[in-house]
Design a protein around this motif. Structure first.
Motif, PDB file in Angstrom:
ATOM      1  N   THR A 188      13.101 -15.495 -11.809  1.00 36.81           N
ATOM      2  CA  THR A 188      14.398 -15.533 -11.142  1.00 36.81           C
ATOM      3  C   THR A 188      14.709 -14.155 -10.562  1.00 36.81           C
ATOM      4  N   ALA A 189      15.832 -14.064  -9.855  1.00 36.07           N
ATOM      5  CA  ALA A 189      16.259 -12.751  -9.354  1.00 36.07           C
ATOM      6  C   ALA A 189      16.501 -11.792 -10.506  1.00 36.07           C
ATOM      7  N   ALA A 190      17.118 -12.264 -11.592  1.00 36.78           N
ATOM      8  CA  ALA A 190      17.369 -11.386 -12.740  1.00 36.78           C
ATOM      9  C   ALA A 190      16.059 -10.893 -13.336  1.00 36.78           C
ATOM     10  N   ILE A 191      15.100 -11.775 -13.487  1.00 40.68           N
ATOM     11  CA  ILE A 191      13.805 -11.371 -14.040  1.00 40.68           C
ATOM     12  C   ILE A 191      13.122 -10.367 -13.119  1.00 40.68           C
ATOM     13  N   GLU A 192      13.138 -10.637 -11.803  1.00 39.53           N
ATOM     14  CA  GLU A 192      12.454  -9.718 -10.883  1.00 39.53           C
ATOM     15  C   GLU A 192      13.131  -8.351 -10.831  1.00 39.53           C
ATOM     16  N   SER A 193      14.436  -8.313 -11.048  1.00 35.48           N
ATOM     17  CA  SER A 193      15.115  -7.010 -11.053  1.00 35.48           C
ATOM     18  C   SER A 193      14.635  -6.145 -12.209  1.00 35.48           C
ATOM     19  N   ILE A 194      13.971  -6.767 -13.162  1.00 35.17           N
ATOM     20  CA  ILE A 194      13.442  -6.044 -14.326  1.00 35.17           C
ATOM     21  C   ILE A 194      11.930  -5.854 -14.216  1.00 35.17           C
ATOM     22  N   VAL A 195      11.190  -6.962 -14.079  1.00 35.47           N
ATOM     23  CA  VAL A 195       9.728  -6.862 -14.178  1.00 35.47           C
ATOM     24  C   VAL A 195       9.098  -6.189 -12.969  1.00 35.47           C
ATOM     25  N   LEU A 196       9.780  -6.199 -11.815  1.00 42.28           N
ATOM     26  CA  LEU A 196       9.231  -5.556 -10.627  1.00 42.28           C
ATOM     27  C   LEU A 196      10.043  -4.323 -10.243  1.00 42.28           C
ATOM     28  N   SER A 197      10.637  -3.691 -11.245  1.00 40.85           N
ATOM     29  CA  SER A 197      11.469  -2.516 -10.975  1.00 40.85           C
ATOM     30  C   SER A 197      10.960  -1.312 -11.748  1.00 40.85           C
ATOM     31  N   ASN A 198      11.571  -0.175 -11.449  1.00 39.14           N
ATOM     32  CA  ASN A 198      11.299   1.034 -12.228  1.00 39.14           C
ATOM     33  C   ASN A 198      12.421   1.304 -13.221  1.00 39.14           C
ATOM     34  N   GLY A 199      13.356   0.350 -13.333  1.00 40.46           N
ATOM     35  CA  GLY A 199      14.479   0.520 -14.255  1.00 40.46           C
ATOM     36  C   GLY A 199      15.520   1.505 -13.792  1.00 40.46           C
ATOM     37  N   GLY A 200      15.428   1.921 -12.530  1.00 35.57           N
ATOM     38  CA  GLY A 200      16.329   2.950 -12.018  1.00 35.57           C
ATOM     39  C   GLY A 200      17.691   2.434 -11.616  1.00 35.57           C
ATOM     40  N   PRO A 201      18.537   3.326 -11.073  1.00 42.95           N
ATOM     41  CA  PRO A 201      19.936   2.982 -10.806  1.00 42.95           C
ATOM     42  C   PRO A 201      20.127   1.794  -9.883  1.00 42.95           C
ATOM     43  N   ARG A 202      19.331   1.678  -8.819  1.00 42.74           N
ATOM     44  CA  ARG A 202      19.565   0.579  -7.876  1.00 42.74           C
ATOM     45  C   ARG A 202      19.141  -0.766  -8.473  1.00 42.74           C
ATOM     46  N   HIS A 203      18.093  -0.777  -9.258  1.00 40.95           N
ATOM     47  CA  HIS A 203      17.721  -2.011  -9.946  1.00 40.95           C
ATOM     48  C   HIS A 203      18.758  -2.350 -11.026  1.00 40.95           C
ATOM     49  N   GLN A 204      19.253  -1.337 -11.695  1.00 43.12           N
ATOM     50  CA  GLN A 204      20.324  -1.576 -12.677  1.00 43.12           C
ATOM     51  C   GLN A 204      21.534  -2.198 -12.005  1.00 43.12           C
ATOM     52  N   GLU A 205      21.918  -1.656 -10.848  1.00 47.36           N
ATOM     53  CA  GLU A 205      23.094  -2.181 -10.152  1.00 47.36           C
ATOM     54  C   GLU A 205      22.850  -3.599  -9.646  1.00 47.36           C
TER      55      GLU A 205
END
Length: 237
Positions: A176-193
């Protein structure tokens, strides 16, 4: 410059965990803007869209030219204008009756093109002109919202949510979008937001990947403390 959109190489390990061996990308999986030579060879509405020539678009529309004509990659003038950030051309094509929601050969629409480019103003124009944020796009059977969350384009994520994008769509990676914001991110501010916006909008935080991992479990496994905190505060398990 030719622009392509691939799942990043740094995420090969995550993709391998779900058996998606093709994540390294290839021409069939790319969102590809017209190259310089291709754009230079355009005629008619494609050339007008590339250059933002509103007067020419209006003249051609008055002669009943095919507003949805396609180039060799299945791009309509709307796609070309979206890639070129020619917002007045998008408005003119929409006013003339062009179908603003068509997909190109690689199954991208204008909304996803603008979302991947982090082009909030072009996205705003597309949505105001009647484009849908709800289409299933790309070879991943995803959505513009999933693509934007993956890339951490938080402003785009917020626009798409406001436009009614499906919060809990599951693509063919089972993300999902929520999952991709985590698994395909660096955990940084824009992914957090991006994740914060999805949580605030009511995204289902219990939907899991193919291995049964929820967003909270995925954030914990990656050591993304800020994401873990906001998921726990939202009652995720």
């Amino acid at each position: 410059m030719r622009r392509t959109f691939f799942y990043p190489l740094r995420h090969l390990a995550a993709a391998a965990a779900i058996g998606f061996a093709a994540v390294t990308g290839g021409p069939a999986m790319a969102q590809t803007a017209p190259g310089a030579s291709e754009a230079a060879a355009y005629t008619g509405l494609h050339a007008a869209a590339q250059k933002g020539d509103v007067a020419k678009i209006e003249r051609l529309a008055a002669t009943r030219a095919d507003l949805n004509t396609r180039d060799g990659n299945g791009r309509t003038p709307i796609h070309v204008a979206a890639f070129a950030k020619q917002r007045d051309a998008i408005r003119a094509l929409a006013r003339a009756g062009a179908d603003i929601n068509l997909l190109d050969k690689d199954r991208y629409d204008g909304v996803t093109i603008a979302s991947v480019a982090d082009d909030e103003e072009t996205l705003r124009v597309l949505l105001a002109s009647g484009a849908s944020a709800k289409l299933v796009t790309s070879r991943y059977d995803g959505t513009a919202l999933i693509a934007a969350a993956h890339l951490g384009h938080d402003g785009v994520v917020k626009q798409l949510i406001a436009a009614g994008a499906p919060l809990d769509h599951v693509n063919n990676l089972h993300w999902t979008a929520a999952i991709e914001s985590i698994v395909l991110s660096n955990g940084g501010p824009r992914h957090q937001e991006s994740l914060r916006a999805l949580i605030a909008a009511g995204a289902n935080l219990q939907l899991s990947d193919r291995q049964g991992n929820t967003p909270l479990q995925l954030a914990k496994s990656r050591g993304y403390r800020e994401m873990v905190q906001m998921l726990e505060q939202a009652g995720a398990r």
